[in-house]
Design a protein around this motif. Sequence first.
Motif, PDB file in Angstrom:
ATOM      1  N   ALA A 113      67.987  87.001   5.277  1.00  0.00           N
ATOM      2  CA  ALA A 113      68.833  85.889   4.838  1.00  0.00           C
ATOM      3  C   ALA A 113      68.164  84.552   5.132  1.00  0.00           C
ATOM      4  O   ALA A 113      68.201  83.624   4.303  1.00  0.00           O
ATOM      5  N   LEU A 114      67.555  84.419   6.292  1.00  0.00           N
ATOM      6  CA  LEU A 114      66.870  83.175   6.651  1.00  0.00           C
ATOM      7  C   LEU A 114      65.659  82.933   5.753  1.00  0.00           C
ATOM      8  O   LEU A 114      65.394  81.796   5.343  1.00  0.00           O
ATOM      9  N   GLN A 115      64.940  84.000   5.427  1.00  0.00           N
ATOM     10  CA  GLN A 115      63.799  83.855   4.535  1.00  0.00           C
ATOM     11  C   GLN A 115      64.235  83.454   3.128  1.00  0.00           C
ATOM     12  O   GLN A 115      63.648  82.559   2.513  1.00  0.00           O
ATOM     13  N   GLU A 116      65.268  84.087   2.636  1.00  0.00           N
ATOM     14  CA  GLU A 116      65.718  83.806   1.278  1.00  0.00           C
ATOM     15  C   GLU A 116      66.354  82.427   1.158  1.00  0.00           C
ATOM     16  O   GLU A 116      66.354  81.827   0.076  1.00  0.00           O
ATOM     17  N   LEU A 154      64.841  78.849   5.205  1.00  0.00           N
ATOM     18  CA  LEU A 154      64.807  78.378   6.586  1.00  0.00           C
ATOM     19  C   LEU A 154      63.685  79.029   7.390  1.00  0.00           C
ATOM     20  O   LEU A 154      63.372  78.597   8.498  1.00  0.00           O
ATOM     21  N   MET A 155      63.088  80.069   6.824  1.00  0.00           N
ATOM     22  CA  MET A 155      62.005  80.767   7.508  1.00  0.00           C
ATOM     23  C   MET A 155      60.962  81.185   6.472  1.00  0.00           C
ATOM     24  O   MET A 155      61.319  81.528   5.344  1.00  0.00           O
ATOM     25  N   SER A 214      51.334  76.799   7.047  1.00  0.00           N
ATOM     26  CA  SER A 214      52.523  76.784   7.908  1.00  0.00           C
ATOM     27  C   SER A 214      53.104  78.178   8.062  1.00  0.00           C
ATOM     28  O   SER A 214      53.074  78.982   7.126  1.00  0.00           O
ATOM     29  N   ILE A 215      53.622  78.481   9.254  1.00  0.00           N
ATOM     30  CA  ILE A 215      54.158  79.825   9.515  1.00  0.00           C
ATOM     31  C   ILE A 215      55.531  79.775  10.183  1.00  0.00           C
ATOM     32  O   ILE A 215      55.947  80.745  10.804  1.00  0.00           O
ATOM     33  N   VAL A 216      56.242  78.653  10.045  1.00  0.00           N
ATOM     34  CA  VAL A 216      57.617  78.580  10.559  1.00  0.00           C
ATOM     35  C   VAL A 216      58.601  78.606   9.398  1.00  0.00           C
ATOM     36  O   VAL A 216      59.334  79.566   9.209  1.00  0.00           O
ATOM     37  N   SER A 217      58.617  77.545   8.605  1.00  0.00           N
ATOM     38  CA  SER A 217      59.549  77.487   7.476  1.00  0.00           C
ATOM     39  C   SER A 217      58.855  77.249   6.139  1.00  0.00           C
ATOM     40  O   SER A 217      59.378  77.613   5.094  1.00  0.00           O
ATOM     41  N   GLY A 218      57.699  76.615   6.174  1.00  0.00           N
ATOM     42  CA  GLY A 218      57.016  76.266   4.933  1.00  0.00           C
ATOM     43  C   GLY A 218      57.477  74.938   4.360  1.00  0.00           C
ATOM     44  O   GLY A 218      57.012  74.522   3.296  1.00  0.00           O
ATOM     45  N   TRP A 219      58.376  74.240   5.067  1.00  0.00           N
ATOM     46  CA  TRP A 219      58.876  72.964   4.565  1.00  0.00           C
ATOM     47  C   TRP A 219      57.763  71.938   4.377  1.00  0.00           C
ATOM     48  O   TRP A 219      57.833  71.102   3.477  1.00  0.00           O
TER      49      TRP A 219
END
Length: 323
Positions: free
Chosen positions: A242-245, A248-249, A268-273
């Motif tokens: 759910a967080l990936q979709e 948020l991750m 980046s390896i946390v959220s990709g923001w």
Amino acid sequence: MSTSLASTAMALASSGALSSRHTVGQSRPSAAALRAAPSRRRLVVSAVAAPFREEEAVAQQADLSAAAVAAAASRGRVVLESADELRSTWVHRAWVGGATALMAGTLATGLAQVDSSGAAVSAGAAALAAYFLADVGTAFYHWGVDNYGDANTPIFGGQIAAFQGHHQRPWTITEREFCNNVHKLFAPATPFAAVLLGSAAAGAPVWWDVWSSTFLFLCCMSQQMHAWSHMKKSELHPAVVALQESGLMISRRDHGAHHKAPFDCKYSIVSGWCTPLLDGDCPENSVWSKLEQYVYQHWGVEPRSWHEPQADWLEEERPGTSA
């Protein structure tokens, strides 16, 4: 803390232990030019991770004798010989549990001081800023260890070898137990976490307690988020999916592009923001390209992403997946 992470790659390049064995050039060379070059020297760095099952290790590495392992280790290579090295130990758990408790104490101390709507807004903004800056910080660190140094580089050598071995056998990260996977980040973070808890007890502002503890925890957890981005949805907890979709991750799709040669984007390896901001509209216009030019002009060291990867940097086929 974020300044330290962002400057890690510069420290790697300025270290006297670093050397470049690439063909020297003023800008990122084209693939055609590289193929036409009469000769190119090989990269120093190599790292090998073991197959993810003991029985596959026997089949795939029957010729990996104790002498061969010792020789590889002497060259700074990372060689995992058995499934035991993927399991968590009580030492791993102690580092992760202890550091997490310290960070949680700092966060709780800060949140206990939230007694107004203004303080709540401040705490929320601090947490959001920490989430974004953790993504930025880990992206800079990832770029640094992917592109500069080798296993013999002081302080960072182990991380450099591990990241480059990860490019060759990325599935290994998914086979590590949780504390085994993240303890190398939680362990060095422990003294910082202790200092933060001390400052919280001394009356540090709410925003600082929330920001610093959240930022440090996310940086430590980035290695596990990285592992999750290599796993299929069927292998993940529904909450992680759910967080990936939701964005948020970092997800398997978003991180997958990084594992395509020449490995010059999507660090980046946390959220990709932060990825759109750092990568730009093409590699030549990215923040990474500008930093690489700066490092080369000042220290004469080229990043690995300027060249087609050698065979020992290309991803292998995961054992047990061939037809």
